[in-house]
Design an enzyme around this catalytic site. Structure first.
Site, PDB file in Angstrom:
ATOM      1  N   SER A 140       6.015  -4.417   9.505  1.00 11.11           N
ATOM      2  CA  SER A 140       5.117  -5.531   9.176  1.00 11.11           C
ATOM      3  C   SER A 140       5.549  -6.728  10.011  1.00 11.11           C
ATOM      4  O   SER A 140       6.725  -6.818  10.401  1.00 11.11           O
ATOM      5  CB  SER A 140       5.257  -5.868   7.694  1.00 11.11           C
ATOM      6  OG  SER A 140       4.685  -7.121   7.405  1.00 11.11           O
ATOM      7  N   TYR A 164      10.727  -7.356   0.618  1.00  4.51           N
ATOM      8  CA  TYR A 164       9.782  -6.745   1.564  1.00  4.51           C
ATOM      9  C   TYR A 164      10.219  -7.017   3.003  1.00  4.51           C
ATOM     10  O   TYR A 164      10.301  -6.103   3.828  1.00  4.51           O
ATOM     11  CB  TYR A 164       8.383  -7.312   1.309  1.00  4.51           C
ATOM     12  CG  TYR A 164       7.282  -6.654   2.101  1.00  4.51           C
ATOM     13  CD1 TYR A 164       6.890  -5.336   1.838  1.00  4.51           C
ATOM     14  CD2 TYR A 164       6.604  -7.347   3.101  1.00  4.51           C
ATOM     15  CE1 TYR A 164       5.864  -4.743   2.553  1.00  4.51           C
ATOM     16  CE2 TYR A 164       5.571  -6.762   3.817  1.00  4.51           C
ATOM     17  CZ  TYR A 164       5.205  -5.455   3.539  1.00  4.51           C
ATOM     18  OH  TYR A 164       4.189  -4.867   4.249  1.00  4.51           O
TER      19      TYR A 164
HETATM   20  N1  NAP Z   1      -2.020  -4.684   4.081  1.00  2.00           N
HETATM   21  C1  NAP Z   1      -1.265  -5.466   4.807  1.00  2.00           C
HETATM   22  O1  NAP Z   1      -1.550  -6.655   4.992  1.00  2.00           O
HETATM   23  C2  NAP Z   1      -0.029  -4.909   5.480  1.00  2.00           C
HETATM   24  C3  NAP Z   1       0.597  -5.721   6.441  1.00  2.00           C
HETATM   25  C4  NAP Z   1       1.737  -5.234   7.077  1.00  2.00           C
HETATM   26  C5  NAP Z   1       2.227  -3.992   6.785  1.00  2.00           C
HETATM   27  N2  NAP Z   1       1.596  -3.237   5.840  1.00  2.00           N
HETATM   28  C6  NAP Z   1       2.178  -1.932   5.558  1.00  2.00           C
HETATM   29  O2  NAP Z   1       1.184  -0.942   5.753  1.00  2.00           O
HETATM   30  C7  NAP Z   1       1.476   0.176   4.922  1.00  2.00           C
HETATM   31  C8  NAP Z   1       0.231   0.555   4.157  1.00  2.00           C
HETATM   32  O3  NAP Z   1      -0.097  -0.509   3.305  1.00  2.00           O
HETATM   33  P1  NAP Z   1      -1.583  -0.790   2.759  1.00  2.00           P
HETATM   34  O4  NAP Z   1      -1.838  -2.225   2.946  1.00  2.00           O
HETATM   35  O5  NAP Z   1      -2.526   0.195   3.291  1.00  2.00           O
HETATM   36  O6  NAP Z   1      -1.326  -0.591   1.196  1.00  2.00           O
HETATM   37  P2  NAP Z   1      -1.905   0.430   0.129  1.00  2.00           P
HETATM   38  O7  NAP Z   1      -3.391   0.516   0.212  1.00  2.00           O
HETATM   39  O8  NAP Z   1      -1.270   0.017  -1.157  1.00  2.00           O
HETATM   40  O9  NAP Z   1      -1.319   1.825   0.617  1.00  2.00           O
HETATM   41  C9  NAP Z   1       0.010   2.195   0.396  1.00  2.00           C
HETATM   42  C10 NAP Z   1       0.066   3.691   0.563  1.00  2.00           C
HETATM   43  O10 NAP Z   1       1.423   4.113   0.411  1.00  2.00           O
HETATM   44  C11 NAP Z   1       1.455   5.186  -0.516  1.00  2.00           C
HETATM   45  N3  NAP Z   1       2.733   5.233  -1.206  1.00  2.00           N
HETATM   46  C12 NAP Z   1       3.349   4.248  -1.890  1.00  2.00           C
HETATM   47  N4  NAP Z   1       4.498   4.684  -2.426  1.00  2.00           N
HETATM   48  C13 NAP Z   1       4.616   6.005  -2.075  1.00  2.00           C
HETATM   49  C14 NAP Z   1       5.562   7.017  -2.327  1.00  2.00           C
HETATM   50  N5  NAP Z   1       6.673   6.779  -3.086  1.00  2.00           N
HETATM   51  N6  NAP Z   1       5.357   8.243  -1.821  1.00  2.00           N
HETATM   52  C15 NAP Z   1       4.262   8.516  -1.072  1.00  2.00           C
HETATM   53  N7  NAP Z   1       3.315   7.587  -0.789  1.00  2.00           N
HETATM   54  C16 NAP Z   1       3.487   6.347  -1.299  1.00  2.00           C
HETATM   55  C17 NAP Z   1       0.294   4.913  -1.482  1.00  2.00           C
HETATM   56  O11 NAP Z   1      -0.165   6.110  -2.065  1.00  2.00           O
HETATM   57  P3  NAP Z   1       0.115   6.602  -3.557  1.00  2.00           P
HETATM   58  O12 NAP Z   1       0.089   5.410  -4.445  1.00  2.00           O
HETATM   59  O13 NAP Z   1      -1.024   7.561  -3.799  1.00  2.00           O
HETATM   60  O14 NAP Z   1       1.433   7.282  -3.492  1.00  2.00           O
HETATM   61  C18 NAP Z   1      -0.753   4.418  -0.490  1.00  2.00           C
HETATM   62  O15 NAP Z   1      -1.427   5.502   0.096  1.00  2.00           O
HETATM   63  C19 NAP Z   1       2.656  -0.232   4.033  1.00  2.00           C
HETATM   64  O16 NAP Z   1       3.851   0.266   4.587  1.00  2.00           O
HETATM   65  C20 NAP Z   1       2.635  -1.745   4.129  1.00  2.00           C
HETATM   66  O17 NAP Z   1       3.896  -2.308   3.897  1.00  2.00           O
HETATM   67  C21 NAP Z   1       0.484  -3.654   5.184  1.00  2.00           C
END
Ligand code: NAP
Length: 253
Positions: A140, A153
Site C-alpha cells: 500500500s 497497517y
Molecule cells: N482499498 C484500498 O484503498 C487499498 C489501498 C492499498 C492497499 N490495499 C490492499 O489491497 C488488498 C485488497 O484490499 P481491498 O481493498 O480489495 O479489500 P477487501 O475488499 O476487504 O478485500 C480483502 C480480501 O482479502 C481477503 N482476506 C482477508 N483475510 C484473509 C485471510 N485470512 N485469508 C484469505 N483471504 C483473506 C478477503 O476475503 P475473505 O474475507 O473472503 O477471506 C478479501 O477477498 C489488501 O491487501 C489491502 O491492504 C487496499
C-alpha cells in the site's frame, strides 16, 4: 526477465472474494488467463466462478493457516503450473496512539505478513524448480511512510515492501519476477468504512488495470496514483520536524 503469459500456466490471486482481488481476477480472466481464486468466503468465490466457469477455479483458504495454504497450492498445481501469483489478501483496521492494542496489532500482522509469508513458502518451490514465474505482493502507499491512523497497517505494508526488496536479488537468479504493489485509496469494502477524507480515491477497475499493466511491464514498485504516490515518496526524505508538521495534520481525523 521474461514475464509469464496465459499460455505458461495459471494465475493465482488471493483475496479474490471482493474488492481489488476480485477485479484483478476478472481482468486476468478476460485477457486469457486461467485464474485460481482464493479467500475465506467460499460462496463469494463460487459466485465469481459461475460468471467465468471456463476461466476460474475456486480454491477457498485462510492464508493464516500454513498447512491449508500448502494444500491449496498443491491443488492449483494439479490443475496446471502456477505462472503468476498476486498475493493481495489483506486487512485494515484503523488504529492510533490513543488506543493502541497489541492483540489488534497481532491480528493484522497475522494476515498481512504471516499470511503472505505462508503463500510465498508454498509457491516459491515450484517456481524455483521451473525457473520461471512472477509474484506481485500487494502492499500500500501506507507502506511508504508511517501515517497517523495506520499504526499497524503501515507497519505490515512497509514490511511487505521490505520483504519484496529482500527477495528480488535472489529471485532474479531464478528468473522469477517480483513486484511490490502500492495502491492509494481504492473504492472497495475495505475503504467503505473510512470516515476521513481519501484524496485521489480510485475506482477498483482502474486500480486493478494499473496493477496488471505494472506487472506486465515488470516494474518493481507499482505505486499509484501518481498524485499521492510522489508526495509520499518525497516526504520520507524530509527532516523529521518537516515530516511531522505534515503528518500531524492527519492525526485525529
Ligand atoms: N482499498 C484500498 O484503498 C487499498 C489501498 C492499498 C492497499 N490495499 C490492499 O489491497 C488488498 C485488497 O484490499 P481491498 O481493498 O480489495 O479489500 P477487501 O475488499 O476487504 O478485500 C480483502 C480480501 O482479502 C481477503 N482476506 C482477508 N483475510 C484473509 C485471510 N485470512 N485469508 C484469505 N483471504 C483473506 C478477503 O476475503 P475473505 O474475507 O473472503 O477471506 C478479501 O477477498 C489488501 O491487501 C489491502 O491492504 C487496499
Amino acid at each position: 526477465m521474461s514475464i509469464p503469459k496465459p499460455t505458461d500456466g495459471l494465475a493465482w490471486v488471493t483475496g479474490a472474494s471482493s474488492g481489488i482481488g476480485r477485479e484483478i481476477a476478472i481482468q486476468l480472466a478476460k485477457s486469457g488467463w486461467r485464474v485460481a481464486i482464493s479467500a475465506r468466503r467460499a460462496d463469494e468465490l463460487a459466485a465469481l466462478v459461475a460468471l467465468y466457469p471456463d476461466k476460474m477455479i475456486a480454491v477457498p483458504l485462510d492464508i493464516t493457516d500454513h498447512d491449508a495454504v500448502l494444500a491449496a497450492v498443491g491443488r492449483i498445481e494439479a490443475e496446471g503450473p502456477i505462472a503468476r501469483v498476486i498475493l493481495n489478501a489483506g486487512t485494515y483496521v484503523r488504529d492510533t496512539g490513543d488506543a493502541f492494542d497489541a492483540a489488534r496489532f497481532r491480528a493484522q500482522v497475522e494476515v498481512n505478513l504471516i499470511g503472505t509469508a505462508n503463500c510465498l513458502e508454498a509457491v516459491l518451490p515450484p517456481l524455483r524448480t521451473r525457473r520461471r514465474g512472477q509474484i506481485g505482493i500487494v502492499s500500500s502507499l501506507a507502506g511508504l511512510a508511517g501515517l497517523p491512523g495506520a499504526v499497524t497497517y503501515a507497519t505490515t505494508k512497509a514490511g511487505l515492501i521490505a520483504m519484496a526488496q529482500s527477495l528480488k536479488p535472489d529471485l532474479d537468479r531464478y528468473d522469477i519476477a517480483i513486484s511490490a504493489i502500492c495502491p492509494g485509496f481504492v473504492k472497495t469494502p475495505l475503504t467503505a468504512k473510512n470516515k476521513f477524507p481519501m484524496p485521489f480515491l480510485m475506482e477498483v477497475e482502474a486500480a486493478a488495470a494499473t496493477m496488471i499493466s505494472g506487472l506486465d511491464a515488470d516494474r518493481f514498485l507499482i505505486a499509484f496514483p501518481a498524485g499521492l504516490a510522489w508526495p509520499l515518496r518525497i516526504i520520507r526524505f524530509l527532516p523529521a520536524p518537516l515530516f511531522f508538521a505534515i503528518t500531524k495534520r492527519m492525526s485525529n481525523q
